[in-house]
Design a protein around this motif. Sequence first.
Motif, PDB file in Angstrom:
ATOM      1  N   ALA A   1      97.911 -78.673  -7.167  1.00 55.77           N
ATOM      2  CA  ALA A   1      98.462 -79.388  -6.007  1.00 55.77           C
ATOM      3  C   ALA A   1      99.059 -80.720  -6.442  1.00 55.77           C
ATOM      4  O   ALA A   1     100.132 -81.128  -5.968  1.00 55.77           O
ATOM      5  CB  ALA A   1      97.371 -79.606  -4.957  1.00 55.77           C
ATOM      6  N   ALA A   2      98.376 -81.403  -7.368  1.00 61.95           N
ATOM      7  CA  ALA A   2      98.904 -82.674  -7.872  1.00 61.95           C
ATOM      8  C   ALA A   2     100.224 -82.452  -8.598  1.00 61.95           C
ATOM      9  O   ALA A   2     101.173 -83.236  -8.456  1.00 61.95           O
ATOM     10  CB  ALA A   2      97.889 -83.323  -8.808  1.00 61.95           C
ATOM     11  N   ARG A   3     100.280 -81.351  -9.386  1.00 61.61           N
ATOM     12  CA  ARG A   3     101.537 -81.065 -10.106  1.00 61.61           C
ATOM     13  C   ARG A   3     102.650 -80.725  -9.133  1.00 61.61           C
ATOM     14  O   ARG A   3     103.805 -81.133  -9.336  1.00 61.61           O
ATOM     15  CB  ARG A   3     101.318 -79.906 -11.086  1.00 61.61           C
ATOM     16  N   TYR A   4     102.330 -80.007  -8.075  1.00 63.10           N
ATOM     17  CA  TYR A   4     103.361 -79.706  -7.076  1.00 63.10           C
ATOM     18  C   TYR A   4     103.891 -80.995  -6.439  1.00 63.10           C
ATOM     19  O   TYR A   4     105.079 -81.113  -6.131  1.00 63.10           O
ATOM     20  CB  TYR A   4     102.824 -78.762  -5.999  1.00 63.10           C
ATOM     21  N   ARG A   5     103.010 -81.965  -6.209  1.00 67.15           N
ATOM     22  CA  ARG A   5     103.474 -83.246  -5.656  1.00 67.15           C
ATOM     23  C   ARG A   5     104.420 -83.942  -6.637  1.00 67.15           C
ATOM     24  O   ARG A   5     105.425 -84.539  -6.242  1.00 67.15           O
ATOM     25  CB  ARG A   5     102.274 -84.138  -5.325  1.00 67.15           C
ATOM     26  N   GLU A   6     104.091 -83.873  -7.927  1.00 62.87           N
ATOM     27  CA  GLU A   6     104.969 -84.455  -8.940  1.00 62.87           C
ATOM     28  C   GLU A   6     106.321 -83.736  -8.981  1.00 62.87           C
ATOM     29  O   GLU A   6     107.376 -84.361  -9.093  1.00 62.87           O
ATOM     30  CB  GLU A   6     104.297 -84.380 -10.311  1.00 62.87           C
ATOM     31  N   LEU A   7     106.265 -82.402  -8.891  1.00 65.07           N
ATOM     32  CA  LEU A   7     107.508 -81.628  -8.892  1.00 65.07           C
ATOM     33  C   LEU A   7     108.378 -81.979  -7.678  1.00 65.07           C
ATOM     34  O   LEU A   7     109.606 -82.072  -7.796  1.00 65.07           O
ATOM     35  CB  LEU A   7     107.201 -80.126  -8.882  1.00 65.07           C
TER      36      LEU A   7
ATOM     37  N   GLU B   1     109.304 -73.733 -12.835  1.00 63.44           N
ATOM     38  CA  GLU B   1     107.924 -74.190 -13.030  1.00 63.44           C
ATOM     39  C   GLU B   1     107.103 -73.965 -11.759  1.00 63.44           C
ATOM     40  O   GLU B   1     105.927 -73.582 -11.827  1.00 63.44           O
ATOM     41  CB  GLU B   1     107.898 -75.672 -13.412  1.00 63.44           C
ATOM     42  N   ALA B   2     107.707 -74.227 -10.589  1.00 64.30           N
ATOM     43  CA  ALA B   2     106.995 -73.999  -9.330  1.00 64.30           C
ATOM     44  C   ALA B   2     106.592 -72.539  -9.205  1.00 64.30           C
ATOM     45  O   ALA B   2     105.470 -72.213  -8.769  1.00 64.30           O
ATOM     46  CB  ALA B   2     107.865 -74.423  -8.152  1.00 64.30           C
ATOM     47  N   GLU B   3     107.481 -71.624  -9.605  1.00 65.40           N
ATOM     48  CA  GLU B   3     107.170 -70.192  -9.529  1.00 65.40           C
ATOM     49  C   GLU B   3     106.068 -69.812 -10.520  1.00 65.40           C
ATOM     50  O   GLU B   3     105.238 -68.948 -10.228  1.00 65.40           O
ATOM     51  CB  GLU B   3     108.446 -69.390  -9.801  1.00 65.40           C
TER      52      GLU B   3
ATOM     53  N   ASP C   1     104.716 -72.450  -1.139  1.00 68.26           N
ATOM     54  CA  ASP C   1     104.081 -71.823   0.019  1.00 68.26           C
ATOM     55  C   ASP C   1     103.048 -70.780  -0.413  1.00 68.26           C
ATOM     56  O   ASP C   1     101.979 -70.650   0.213  1.00 68.26           O
ATOM     57  CB  ASP C   1     105.142 -71.174   0.918  1.00 68.26           C
ATOM     58  N   VAL C   2     103.379 -70.019  -1.465  1.00 67.75           N
ATOM     59  CA  VAL C   2     102.427 -69.013  -1.957  1.00 67.75           C
ATOM     60  C   VAL C   2     101.128 -69.685  -2.400  1.00 67.75           C
ATOM     61  O   VAL C   2     100.025 -69.273  -2.035  1.00 67.75           O
ATOM     62  CB  VAL C   2     103.049 -68.217  -3.125  1.00 67.75           C
ATOM     63  N   PHE C   3     101.283 -70.763  -3.211  1.00 69.39           N
ATOM     64  CA  PHE C   3     100.097 -71.456  -3.720  1.00 69.39           C
ATOM     65  C   PHE C   3      99.280 -72.069  -2.591  1.00 69.39           C
ATOM     66  O   PHE C   3      98.053 -71.878  -2.511  1.00 69.39           O
ATOM     67  CB  PHE C   3     100.522 -72.544  -4.712  1.00 69.39           C
ATOM     68  N   PHE C   4      99.923 -72.808  -1.708  1.00 65.02           N
ATOM     69  CA  PHE C   4      99.180 -73.536  -0.680  1.00 65.02           C
ATOM     70  C   PHE C   4      98.579 -72.597   0.373  1.00 65.02           C
ATOM     71  O   PHE C   4      97.551 -72.926   0.967  1.00 65.02           O
ATOM     72  CB  PHE C   4     100.069 -74.592  -0.033  1.00 65.02           C
ATOM     73  N   ALA C   5      99.227 -71.450   0.577  1.00 64.72           N
ATOM     74  CA  ALA C   5      98.633 -70.480   1.499  1.00 64.72           C
ATOM     75  C   ALA C   5      97.324 -69.946   0.923  1.00 64.72           C
ATOM     76  O   ALA C   5      96.308 -69.814   1.626  1.00 64.72           O
ATOM     77  CB  ALA C   5      99.611 -69.333   1.757  1.00 64.72           C
ATOM     78  N   ALA C   6      97.331 -69.648  -0.400  1.00 63.91           N
ATOM     79  CA  ALA C   6      96.093 -69.173  -1.050  1.00 63.91           C
ATOM     80  C   ALA C   6      95.031 -70.261  -1.023  1.00 63.91           C
ATOM     81  O   ALA C   6      93.851 -69.992  -0.748  1.00 63.91           O
ATOM     82  CB  ALA C   6      96.406 -68.753  -2.487  1.00 63.91           C
TER      83      ALA C   6
END
Length: 409
Positions: free
Chosen positions: A222-228, A208-210, A255-260
């Motif tokens: 970002a909220a979903r990444y925190r949940e993950l 899911e992260a990918e 890292d890919v998402f947050f860098a963008a």
Amino acid sequence: MSSDPWGRVDETGTVYVRTAEGEKVVGSWQAGTPEEALAYFERKYEGLVVEIGLLEKRVKTTDLSAKDAQTAIEHIRQQIDEHHAVGDLAALSARLDQLVATVDSRREERKAQKAKQADEARSAKEALVTEAEELAQSEQWRVAGERLRALVDTWKGLPRLDRKSDDELWHRFSHARSAFSKRRKAHFAQLDAQREEARKTKERLAAEAEALQNSTDWGATAARYRELMAEWKAAGRAQREHEDDLWNRFRGAQDVFFAARSGVFAERDAEQTENLALKEELAGEAEKLLPVTDLKAARAAFRALNERWEAIGHVPRDARPKVEGRMQAVERAIQEAEEAEWRRTNPEARARAAGLTGQLQDAVEKLRKQIDAARAAGNDAKADKLAKELEGRQALLDQALKGLQEFGG
């Protein structure tokens, strides 16, 4: 005929030895002189003396068994009783009697020592069993397992007890070890199952992260990444050979998402920094309206400044409370000036001012309690926000109190 204090040879060549019970025949000598006969049997006596001396030494200085010592004593005593030597045979018998007493004493000492050793061995084995039974309930798997192995080595080094006692203690000892091994095996089987379940969960989370890594819905993603991440931590550890690979996949996608997102936010931050400079300039202009001397002119000027303020975009979040607080302070001061003017021109205002003062006092007290609670809970952001609100309410309260004083209250 020839003789000495302990024996004699008669004319027929018969050799006698003198004892407390009288003379006893030692033997017959026909091959030489009577003196030679006595010397021969005296040498045999000396041989017995030497033999007894050696036996006494063995009894005192070696671990010669009581049984072997008794056999040697009986052999020498038989030679003395058969009177085949010339000398103080009674002295030799006395030495043998003393040696018998020594052997008996040694036998009792060894028996007592053996009994003591048996008691010590029993106590030691009982202590090992007790410790093993306690360790059988432990969940310190590595430490307890190593200790149980050490107890086995200690057990092997202890003397055996009687068969019944030794077998009973060994049964308890072995049962404790088996119980521990069974519990440890069950624990690690369960742990393996949990790690496999964690692996499956983390495979899903990594996938899911990918899938989210190229999203541009910055807030929701970002909220979903925190949940993950919370789910990842709650899942526990997978097997060692999978854990690092799964983490690298999961973390790499984030890292890919947050860098963008950081690239987009950097541009936004630059714009908001410019907006902050403009709002700070407006706040400075507004602050020059204080203290209020011409209420009507101050109100009109502030309204114009506020319209320009609203036209400016967002500012950095961490700077927002301070700069907005400056404008709010000016606005409150103008409001307070309006209220003071109204109180001065309205003869009915006293009662309402008194009521307002009470409400403001209640509000101030309530805000202080809320600030204390937020600080205690570690929510400094909320506390700071409430503090700004308190500052305004306190200013209103001070103005209300001043108004009451103007009314003579």
